[in-house]
Write a protein that holds these residues in place. Structure first.
Motif, PDB file in Angstrom:
ATOM      1  N   ILE A 149      77.638  93.880   8.412  1.00 35.22           N
ATOM      2  CA  ILE A 149      76.455  94.578   7.901  1.00 35.22           C
ATOM      3  C   ILE A 149      76.845  95.460   6.723  1.00 35.22           C
ATOM      4  N   ALA A 150      77.972  96.157   6.848  1.00 41.44           N
ATOM      5  CA  ALA A 150      78.442  97.007   5.743  1.00 41.44           C
ATOM      6  C   ALA A 150      78.731  96.166   4.503  1.00 41.44           C
ATOM      7  N   ALA A 151      79.311  94.984   4.706  1.00 38.87           N
ATOM      8  CA  ALA A 151      79.605  94.108   3.572  1.00 38.87           C
ATOM      9  C   ALA A 151      78.327  93.642   2.883  1.00 38.87           C
ATOM     10  N   GLU A 152      77.334  93.301   3.688  1.00 33.68           N
ATOM     11  CA  GLU A 152      76.077  92.778   3.135  1.00 33.68           C
ATOM     12  C   GLU A 152      75.270  93.852   2.419  1.00 33.68           C
ATOM     13  N   THR A 153      75.402  95.092   2.851  1.00 37.40           N
ATOM     14  CA  THR A 153      74.563  96.161   2.303  1.00 37.40           C
ATOM     15  C   THR A 153      75.289  97.031   1.281  1.00 37.40           C
TER      16      THR A 153
END
Length: 480
Positions: free
Chosen positions: A389-393
């Motif tokens: 999620i951190a990578a995507e956002t």
């Protein structure tokens, strides 16, 4: 919810107690006797509370259909050709008998559990003082989060493609104990209620022991039965709820909020030793492999029938028309023909017995040492998802660093700065959540136009709302 669900809840509560009330049934209403007897003691409160977790492990919920069975079939994780007993599920033939019964049972069990959760919340208020305020906050925080989680997964399964149609009809929402149907709300209104429940849960869990003693620690801070309020990794604890909030916010399209929630969990896990990455030696241990990467799990559901389900679905002795197993070409494509990936070697093997020539799934196979802490556990929320999620956002190109952290801890080399991050995130979802029920929801969230066809060695299936949106059961539609 339909009136007969009240009777289901009553029977559910009966099963959680050993109280005999047959002598009184002629003069006092059965449900009142049961409730008085149950909620008058802390042990009784704990029995009902624990019963909700037992219900989550039901075959129709996270014990099977929402983790390793139905939603994984929808994600094309297995080869289920026309001779397979679940062929109509893998082809999204929702009107056919098998998928219709499967998804009706999921719906009914989910909302029965929600009804039970609301009954618990109502009763613990009515019998206030039986447990201390600190314990009450902990118990209520968990139950409200369970309610939110179930509504969210029903919205993900039966609701519209949120990315394109957030105002389309979603599902009903039940935040009180009622025995009549609530109206079906627009999906975005359901999302508001889910997030409100999660925020309330986080407030109640602000003093969760997991934040000070970790998920396996024992605390006597609450007095009395210290063990019931310990071992927080097997409960909907503060960090699991924060992870769920990150998942919900990302599904709703709020990347800023999802990033903040995911990074809060990441920062916490990096600042202490409570959630270390599972090592290669732990994952591939010859004697007792930790295939679920238990040290990384924020919340794992206990299911004491787990190994029975492993045999029912994945055992190499099963006939080809019953086993849940992928084509080897598809499996190799998922792991990019790299057995160095920690997720591949321990969970996928050509079995010694059974005559199978393809690799079969061993993720939930039992281990010889019966004292291993990770036995009977199904991962529900993991730190790996927070990194995804951190990578995507993240603001480009910062997302690559989060992906590389995950890849490093799965035995994979770093990605270059010029890779397509969406493509790489999709690859990791395919590898990371096999048997955990997240891939189909990922495809639906991003509204992927195609997904790999699990019953063919190559090629894709076209995906639209007809495939992504599971119809509500007749039992719900007919009572609206």
């Amino acid at each position: 919810m339909k009136k007969y669900l009240y009777k289901i809840t009553f029977l559910f509560l009966v099963s959680l107690t050993t109280i005999s009330c047959s002598d009184f049934l002629d003069v006092v209403p059965q449900d009142q006797i049961l409730e008085d007897q149950t909620y008058n003691t802390e042990k009784g409160v704990q029995n009902v509370h624990n019963g909700l977790y037992l219900q989550l492990a039901n075959n129709n919920l996270y014990g099977k259909q929402l983790t390793m069975d139905a939603v994984e079939i929808l994600a094309q994780q297995y080869n289920m050709n026309s001779s397979h007993t679940k062929y109509t599920v893998t082809t999204y033939a929702y009107a056919e008998a098998t998928p219709k019964a499967t998804f009706s049972n999921i719906w009914e069990t989910a909302f029965t559990t929600i009804l039970s959760a609301n009954k618990f919340l109502e009763s613990i208020e009515e019998y206030k003082g039986v447990v201390s305020q600190e314990k009450e906050d902990l118990l209520k925080g968990e139950v409200i989060a369970i309610r939110a989680m179930l509504h969210f997964d029903m919205l993900r399964l039966y609701g519209p493609i949120y990315k394109t149609s957030p105002t389309n009809p979603g599902i009903p929402y039940y935040d009180q104990f009622v025995t009549t149907n609530n109206p079906i709300l627009p999906a975005n209104e359901v999302m508001v209620k889910i997030l409100a429940d999660l925020d309330l849960s986080l407030q109640l869990l602000a003093n969760d022991p997991i934040l000070t003693i970790g998920k396996n620690g024992v605390t006597n801070a609450f007095g009395g039965d210290i063990y019931y309020y310990s071992n927080r990794g097997q409960r909907m604890n503060y960090l699991a709820v924060k992870a769920l909030k990150a998942r919900v916010l990302l599904y709703a399209g709020d990347k800023t909020g999802a990033s903040a929630a995911a990074n809060e969990v990441i920062t916490f896990t990096k600042s202490n030793a409570f959630f270390p990455w599972t090592t290669f030696l732990e994952a591939t241990n010859t004697a007792n492999p930790d295939r679920i990467f238990s040290s990384e799990n924020l919340f794992a559901l206990s299911d004491y029938t787990l190994y029975t389900k492993q045999k029912e679905l994945f055992d190499s002795s099963l006939a080809d028309d019953k086993i849940y197993s992928p084509l080897l070409t598809r499996l190799n494509a998922v792991f990019e023909s790299n057995d160095n990936d920690y997720r591949s070697l321990p969970s996928w093997k050509i079995p010694i017995v059974g005559g199978k020539i393809q690799k079969t799934f061993f993720k939930y196979e039992d281990v010889p040492e019966k004292k291993m802490a990770f036995r009977f556990q199904i991962p529900m929320f993991k730190i790996s998802e927070m990194y995804l999620i951190a990578a995507e956002t993240a603001v480009a190109p910062n997302g690559i660093a989060f992906l590389n952290t995950l890849r490093f801890n799965r035995g994979l080399p770093n990605l270059g700065a010029t890779v397509n991050i969406t493509t790489e995130i999709t690859k990791e979802y395919k590898k990371e959540f096999i048997g955990e029920g997240q891939l189909f929801f990922y495809y639906k969230r991003i509204n992927s136009a195609t997904i790999p066809n699990g019953t063919a060695a190559s090629g894709n299936l076209t995906m639209t709302a007809l495939q992504y949106v599971v119809p509500m059961p007749d039992s719900e539609i007919n009572f609206q």
